[in-house]
Scaffold this motif. Sequence first.
Motif, PDB file in Angstrom:
ATOM      1  N   GLN A  79       0.833  -1.202   0.000  1.00 57.42           N
ATOM      2  CA  GLN A  79       0.000   0.000   0.000  1.00 57.42           C
ATOM      3  C   GLN A  79       0.872   1.259   0.000  1.00 57.42           C
ATOM      4  OE1 GLN A  79      -3.020   0.067   3.068  1.00 57.42           O
ATOM      5  NE2 GLN A  79      -2.900   2.277   3.191  1.00 57.42           N
ATOM      6  N   LEU A 111      -7.063   0.362  -2.379  1.00 56.25           N
ATOM      7  CA  LEU A 111      -6.019   0.189  -3.392  1.00 56.25           C
ATOM      8  C   LEU A 111      -6.426   0.778  -4.737  1.00 56.25           C
ATOM      9  CD1 LEU A 111      -4.901  -3.224  -2.099  1.00 56.25           C
ATOM     10  CD2 LEU A 111      -3.441  -1.210  -2.267  1.00 56.25           C
ATOM     11  N   TYR A 119      -6.848  -5.658  -9.164  1.00 56.15           N
ATOM     12  CA  TYR A 119      -6.710  -6.309  -7.865  1.00 56.15           C
ATOM     13  C   TYR A 119      -7.060  -7.774  -8.068  1.00 56.15           C
ATOM     14  CZ  TYR A 119      -7.163  -7.045  -2.824  1.00 56.15           C
ATOM     15  OH  TYR A 119      -7.008  -7.486  -1.542  1.00 56.15           O
TER      16      TYR A 119
END
Length: 148
Positions: A79, A111, A119
């Motif tokens: 992150q 995200l 993702y």
Amino acid sequence: MEKARKLFPILIAEDDPDDRLIIKDAFEEAGVRQVIHYVEDGQELMDYLCLRGKYSWPNHASRPGIILLDLNMPKKNGQEALREIKSDPNLKRIPVVVMTTSKRVEDIGLLYDLGANSYIQKPTDFASFVMIVKTVSRYWFEIVELPS
């Protein structure tokens, strides 16, 4: 008519040696011919991208066409690294695909807010990993146009 496969290096940020081996084997099994570079934590990822430390020598490896990013890494987590990448004008166009074990809805939303391009939850079996690698490779290197 099938488009020619573009050859861009793939940079994989993954701290787990077993996961790195599985990823390497999945790319080989999928027949992906991209050059793959590995870094083991978020700080090494940023050093690689910013040409610092052991990556500061002239003619260092090519800029990646895509980054596969694990979230849970030491020194600097995924992150934090993603936030840095997407806030740097020289790096923000590099597509970042988060590939992690987390299924947390909060992680997914955050995200994408930070600029992740995709993702993907890491699969639990090798055959699924190969299928994901084939799909990711085809999408990013045959279908879409990447910035140079």
